[in-house]
Design an enzyme around this catalytic site. Structure first.
Site, PDB file in Angstrom:
ATOM      1  N   THR A  52       0.831  -1.205   0.000  1.00  0.00           N
ATOM      2  CA  THR A  52       0.000   0.000   0.000  1.00  0.00           C
ATOM      3  C   THR A  52       0.861   1.248   0.000  1.00  0.00           C
ATOM      4  OG1 THR A  52      -1.665  -1.195   1.274  1.00  0.00           O
ATOM      5  CG2 THR A  52      -1.859   1.194   1.204  1.00  0.00           C
ATOM      6  N   TYR A  68     -13.441  -3.719  -2.212  1.00  0.00           N
ATOM      7  CA  TYR A  68     -14.556  -3.361  -3.090  1.00  0.00           C
ATOM      8  C   TYR A  68     -15.472  -4.560  -3.344  1.00  0.00           C
ATOM      9  CZ  TYR A  68     -17.344  -1.026  -6.618  1.00  0.00           C
ATOM     10  OH  TYR A  68     -18.398  -0.489  -7.305  1.00  0.00           O
ATOM     11  N   TYR A  89      -2.726  -9.833   4.922  1.00  0.00           N
ATOM     12  CA  TYR A  89      -2.764  -8.439   5.373  1.00  0.00           C
ATOM     13  C   TYR A  89      -4.209  -8.045   5.630  1.00  0.00           C
ATOM     14  CZ  TYR A  89      -1.928  -3.322   5.131  1.00  0.00           C
ATOM     15  OH  TYR A  89      -1.864  -1.975   5.373  1.00  0.00           O
ATOM     16  N   ARG A 101      -9.072   0.246   5.003  1.00  0.00           N
ATOM     17  CA  ARG A 101      -8.832   0.478   3.580  1.00  0.00           C
ATOM     18  C   ARG A 101      -9.665  -0.436   2.683  1.00  0.00           C
ATOM     19  NH1 ARG A 101      -4.527   3.645   1.843  1.00  0.00           N
ATOM     20  NH2 ARG A 101      -3.063   4.313   3.451  1.00  0.00           N
ATOM     21  N   LYS A 129      -0.388  -9.749   8.831  1.00  0.00           N
ATOM     22  CA  LYS A 129      -0.141  -8.359   9.199  1.00  0.00           C
ATOM     23  C   LYS A 129      -1.467  -7.802   9.668  1.00  0.00           C
ATOM     24  CE  LYS A 129       1.063  -3.836   7.269  1.00  0.00           C
ATOM     25  NZ  LYS A 129       1.382  -3.058   6.039  1.00  0.00           N
ATOM     26  N   ILE A 134       5.306  -4.387  10.141  1.00  0.00           N
ATOM     27  CA  ILE A 134       5.497  -3.972   8.755  1.00  0.00           C
ATOM     28  C   ILE A 134       5.126  -2.504   8.731  1.00  0.00           C
ATOM     29  CG2 ILE A 134       4.787  -4.294   6.358  1.00  0.00           C
ATOM     30  CD1 ILE A 134       4.353  -7.264   7.044  1.00  0.00           C
TER      31      ILE A 134
END
Length: 294
Positions: free
Chosen positions: A47, A110, A136, A141, A164, A206
């Site tokens: 990202t 999405y 992740y 997000r 993560k 991370i």
């Protein structure tokens, strides 16, 4: 216990851009800065690397360049996740072919899917490669959260080795740690929550912060893992004002501005992200000066 890719801090490294594409000269300087500063691993095309606005060719080029320049000095982890399972498999297989040490897969966004289909999504990518995989989870997000029971199922997959965790939900992280044990390592995905995640059994972070403070970020983790909890806590708290400044606007807007202030010429973010606002720049500059970075 599954073999982990790294313990400590991995930098979710930015991708330097010019108006014409990737600035590879600047990228090489960033890589050398990170390695010479003692970073434990690099995450490329995540990202923070603005993978969402990179073309497929750019991703392949950046990953190949990173592997060639790092030359095995630290693990290189490729961000190959997305909301198209087939494309993720294809990019993951390419990453494997050029010699990355592992891949990181964000939950689909999405077209978010269900928990059951999330297991199928990650499992399908895992079958396509032999690489170790870090999942992740970043609901802020992606719009979806990966539940602890989903982690339990995915931890049964041999090459899914870690998660993560950027949900910020410590009850959830504790459940993952308790239910998965050594079958699934945990990395903090939030720089202001490194110590709390470590205290629940995490093994590293991370990080965005480590783009500008790689040595210090790695030290937070290693002091804790070495049993120096108070020193680790002090380091975490000392870094908090700068950490907050690096998230004063949508990341990676501030961290790219910070690296530009440090002379690394990483360029501006790509639309729909824009350059840091004047008020944000003042906040960031103040904390950069206080931290001795400029």
């Amino acid at each position: 216990m599954k073999k982990v890719i790294f313990k400590g801090a991995a930098t979710a490294i930015v991708t330097p851009f010019t108006d014409d594409g990737v600035n590879y000269d600047a990228f090489e300087k960033l890589i050398e800065f990170q390695i010479s500063s003692g970073i434990d691993a690099l995450v490329v095309c995540g990202t923070t690397g603005e993978s969402a606005t990179m073309s497929d060719d750019e991703k392949r080029g950046v990953l190949k360049f990173a592997v060639e320049k790092v030359r095995g000095r630290v693990p290189v982890i490729a961000g190959t996740g997305g909301n198209n399972t087939a494309k993720s498999i294809e990019l993951s297989q390419y990453a494997e072919s050029i010699g990355v040490d592992g891949i990181m897969l964000v939950t689909p966004y999405y077209n978010k899917t269900t928990q059951a289909r999330l297991v199928e999504h990650f499992s399908a990518i895992a079958r396509g490669v032999k690489l170790p995989i870090i999942m992740y989870n970043v609901p802020s997000r992606t719009g979806m959260n990966m539940a602890p029971n989903t982690c339990i199922e995915l931890a049964k997959v041999d090459n899914i080795i870690a998660v993560k965790e950027a949900s910020g939900d410590f009850s959830q992280i504790a459940q993952i740690a308790q239910k998965c044990g050594d079958d699934l390592a945990i990395y903090s995905g939030n720089d202001d929550q490194i110590l709390p995640v470590l205290s629940l059994g995490g093994i590293g972070v991370i990080s965005v912060l480590s783009n500008v403070m790689p040595r210090e970020t790695s030290r937070i983790v290693h002091e804790f893992l070495d049993g120096n909890v108070k020193e680790a806590a002090n380091l975490q708290l000392e870094a908090l004002p700068l950490t907050n400044a690096l998230f004063c606007e949508v990341s990676p807007i501030p961290v790219k501005a910070a690296l530009n202030m440090m002379g690394y010429e990483v360029g501006k973010p790509r639309l729909p992200l824009i350059e840091l606002s004047a008020p944000g720049a003042e906040i960031l500059k103040k904390e950069m000066k206080a931290s001795g970075l400029i």
